[in-house]
Each structure stands twice: as C-alpha cells, then as structure tokens.
Design a protein around this motif. Structure first.
Motif, PDB file in Angstrom:
ATOM      1  N   ASP A   6       0.841  -1.185   0.000  1.00  0.00           N
ATOM      2  CA  ASP A   6       0.000   0.000   0.000  1.00  0.00           C
ATOM      3  C   ASP A   6       0.877   1.237   0.000  1.00  0.00           C
ATOM      4  N   THR A   7       0.630   2.123  -0.947  1.00  0.00           N
ATOM      5  CA  THR A   7       1.403   3.351  -1.038  1.00  0.00           C
ATOM      6  C   THR A   7       0.516   4.510  -0.628  1.00  0.00           C
ATOM      7  N   LYS A   9      -0.284   8.505   0.062  1.00  0.00           N
ATOM      8  CA  LYS A   9       0.165   9.769  -0.497  1.00  0.00           C
ATOM      9  C   LYS A   9       1.235  10.360   0.407  1.00  0.00           C
ATOM     10  N   ARG A  40      -9.370   7.615  -1.041  1.00  0.00           N
ATOM     11  CA  ARG A  40      -8.548   8.831  -1.096  1.00  0.00           C
ATOM     12  C   ARG A  40      -8.477   9.484   0.282  1.00  0.00           C
ATOM     13  N   ALA A  45      -2.769   6.086  -2.579  1.00  0.00           N
ATOM     14  CA  ALA A  45      -2.281   6.733  -3.790  1.00  0.00           C
ATOM     15  C   ALA A  45      -3.212   6.454  -4.966  1.00  0.00           C
ATOM     16  N   GLU A  46      -3.299   7.426  -5.875  1.00  0.00           N
ATOM     17  CA  GLU A  46      -4.238   7.340  -6.988  1.00  0.00           C
ATOM     18  C   GLU A  46      -4.000   6.099  -7.837  1.00  0.00           C
ATOM     19  N   LYS A  47      -2.734   5.701  -8.016  1.00  0.00           N
ATOM     20  CA  LYS A  47      -2.445   4.560  -8.876  1.00  0.00           C
ATOM     21  C   LYS A  47      -2.947   3.239  -8.300  1.00  0.00           C
ATOM     22  N   GLN A  48      -3.293   3.230  -7.014  1.00  0.00           N
ATOM     23  CA  GLN A  48      -3.805   2.003  -6.398  1.00  0.00           C
ATOM     24  C   GLN A  48      -5.318   2.006  -6.218  1.00  0.00           C
ATOM     25  N   ARG A  50      -7.999   1.975  -8.189  1.00  0.00           N
ATOM     26  CA  ARG A  50      -8.853   1.042  -8.923  1.00  0.00           C
ATOM     27  C   ARG A  50      -8.773  -0.360  -8.326  1.00  0.00           C
TER      28      ARG A  50
END
Length: 406
Positions: A6-7, A9, A40, A45-48, A50
């Motif tokens: 998990d990344t 922000k 969010r 992070a946005e890339k994760q 979906r």
C-alpha cells in the motif's frame, strides 16, 4: 507471486481521532466512485485506487463483510486507516418471525441520522422450491394511503438510503447462509438448490419511485455481476403509479416493472389508490406501453388485490383485459390479506377463480398468488413498523434539555 504494498500519499496528513459510527461513512451503499473517494480520504495513492476499489467491492457486496478487519487481503495499515473514516454498518435485528409456511419477517432497526431517532422497517423472505424471494422496503412508512394496505396507515417517517436498502439484502443473506463461506444462523427453510435469495422485489414498505435515487443506486449495485450479482430480470420494482418516474425506471435501472393496479375504473381506484387522482388509469397505462425494453420476454406485472364486492366481478375482469390490450403483461391476482381495522374482505375463492378464468381465456397469465406469512403479518399489504415521525418541536425540546444538562 507479486507483492502489493500500500502506497500512501506522501503528503497525506495524519488522520484525526476516529470519528463516531454516525460520523464515519458507511461503505454499504457506495458505488465504485464513492468507494474511491473513501480510499482517497484514507490516503491511498491514486495509482492504487482502482485495485483497492475492486477489493472493497468484493468484501462489501459479494462476501457481505461486517467489519473492515475481515478484509484479510488488505494490509493492516490500510484497514486501520479505513476504519478511521469508514464503517461497515449493519442493521440491528429487532425481531425475527417465522411463519408456519417458512416465510420469514425481520424487523430491522437502523441508527439515527442527525438528531433523529433510530427507525425500523420490515423485510420478508419467501422460500419456494427453486427460488427464494426477498421483499425489500424503500421507505419507513408511506405517503400514499392506499386504503387496503396496512403500510399505508403508517405515516412516512423518512426515505431509506441506498445503504439501508442494501443492508436488508445483505443481512437477510447472512441470516440464511447465502453468503460465500457462511453457514445459516439457524435451521432456515430455504430452497434445496441454487441461491437462497434468488429474486428481489421492491414491494415492501414505501413507494420506491418516491425514493428514486437511493433505490436506483441500490438496485444497480444489487445487479452488478461482481457484487450481489442478481440478474435485472430477477429484480422487480413495484409502483403504485408514479407516472413521470416510470420511463426513468426503465432507462436508468432496467429492472422488471410491477404496477399496483387493483381497479379498472378511476372512481374505484381513486379510493383504493389515492395517487390515481393525480395519475389516472389511462395515463398510467400509456406510460406502461412506452416502458423501455418492454417485450414478451420482459412483461409488466399488474398486481390486482381481490376485494369482495369492490373490484372482483366478471365485468371488472373483462374491462381489465380490454385496458391491457397491447401490453405484454402478467396479472397477479392477490387474495386480500386482512389486518386489524381494515374495512375490506377477501373475495370468495370461487369469485377469484371466475375472475382468473376470464383473464386466462383472453391470453394473459393470471396466477392467483398463494397467501404467504399471513400468520405473522408478512403477506402482501400487511407490513408496518412502529416507527413514527418525530415532531420537530419534540426533537428541539430534547436537544435543549440535553444541552442544559451539560
């Protein structure tokens, strides 16, 4: 094997102390966009987003999770951050009644919203061989005052949210053992094979089309193949005839439609279904003829309660056939289910069969609905909860007293 980390922000601020259950967002009832917003908020992070939305969707709507801690393929850190901003709320089962015929009725209690009180609604499960139908409520109480309907004697308290509509489905499935990896919570009478909740009918308390947005969101989630996964042909929305919303129901939800008709003349229907004064029979049937997707494979069901000496004559049956000409339809004949204080009686059985014969001979299927759950007031038209609308003055007085106590 790919390890997924998990990344968060990099600029995500530490979350505030956990909010109360009421202040946190319930994941039940959110569509994918709503789940993305919650992620969010949790700093994902946005890339994760979906991928994580897919995981939440699976846990909430397929597995029916009731605690964020159950989500074992989500890291502990993310589960903790999610729990700060979101919850997996479920209704309290106030009571469960089981009929001699296996029908079940639950009284579900939902928490207060804002300064209001908790509210209660009834949900009914009808098991049959090869299918199990769940009758779901859309409102607490009703505004329509249909004179033959027990629910109509309870004033509208409020609309249910999309989450509260879905919670009825998920709670019933959990109780029956219809969720992956979950056993029934008792010796439930259920179909011998297939899904235990195979059909949903929006025929419980309330008028679904007066709560359109919430009903739409709930039914689109219920029919999503990656979640509850019920075919739209196994979901039926019943309306008393809110004509302007009927086209939107077909276009935006696309489920099967049922019409609470109950009379073939406006003067009679004005009494039985007072909404008819606003949308009379001719206008209602014009909307039915134009229902998007209507075909012999997607017929409209017309519900017709059989009331002794009111709407049950052979001439009424012939007029019904005339009115429905050109509409792919099925007519459900419903023996009136009595309730305390009602002025109506059920038609004699011979009268109902004569009525059915007229309709059948005209080429329409007209099954006579077998009364189910009458002994626990779970049959059609018998649902009613004890929730009452709280007067604003009483609520303000309670808030003032609480403030003074502090």
């Amino acid at each position: 094997m790919t390890l997924i980390v998990d990344t968060l922000k990099p600029d995500a601020a530490p979350l505030a102390p956990r909010a109360s259950e009421e202040e946190r967002t319930s994941l039940v009832g959110l569509d994918r966009e709503g789940l993305a917003d919650v992620l969010r908020q949790a700093g994902v992070a946005e890339k994760q987003i979906r991928m994580r939305v897919g995981q939440l969707w699976n846990w909430v709507y397929l597995r029916g999770a009731t605690d964020i801690g159950e989500m074992t393929n989500v890291s502990r850190d993310l589960r903790e951050r999610l729990a700060e901003v979101a919850s997996l709320s479920e209704p309290e089962i106030v009571s469960e009644q089981i009929s001699v015929d296996g029908t079940r009725k639950w009284l579900f209690r939902f928490p207060s919203r804002g300064a209001g009180r908790p509210v209660e609604v009834e949900t009914v499960y009808i098991p049959e061989e090869g299918r199990g139908t769940l009758c779901v409520s859309s409102q607490v109480g009703c505004t329509l005052n249909c004179t033959f309907c027990h629910t109509g004697t309870q004033k509208l308290v409020r609309n249910l949210t999309a989450g509260e509509i879905l919670q009825q489905i998920l709670a019933a499935r959990a109780r029956l053992g219809d969720l992956p990896g979950r056993a029934p919570q008792d010796d439930a009478i259920v179909p011998s094979e297939g899904r235990l909740v195979s059909n949903i009918v929006m025929m419980g308390m309330g008028e679904p089309l007066y709560n359109f947005d919430a009903v739409k969101q709930a039914l689109l989630i219920a029919s999503d193949g990656e979640g509850v996964g019920l075919s739209k042909r196994r979901i039926t929305l019943s309306t008393s005839g809110v004509v302007p919303m009927i086209p939107r129901t077909g276009e935006e939800i696309g489920v099967m439609l049922a019409i609470s008709l109950h009379a073939v003349r406006d003067d009679v229907r004005d009494v039985l279904v007072p909404l008819n004064k606003r949308y009379p029979i001719a206008e209602l049937l014009d909307a039915c003829r134009a229902y998007p997707g209507l075909s012999n494979a997607r017929r409209i069901t017309f519900e017709y309660v059989m009331l002794k000496g009111v709407n049950d004559s052979p001439s009424d049956a012939r007029e019904l056939v005339r009115l429905l000409k050109g509409i792919p339809a099925k007519i459900n004949l419903i023996p009136f289910n009595p309730w305390p204080g009602s002025d109506y009686e059920c038609s004699d059985w011979d009268t109902i069969e004569t009525f059915a014969d007229v309709v059948n001979h005209a080429g329409y299927a007209s099954p006579i609905r077998t009364p189910r759950g009458r002994d626990i007031f779970a049959a059609c038209g018998q649902l009613k909860s004890a929730s009452e609308k709280e007067r604003a003055s009483a609520r303000r007085a309670a808030e003032k007293a609480a403030a003074e106590a502090v």
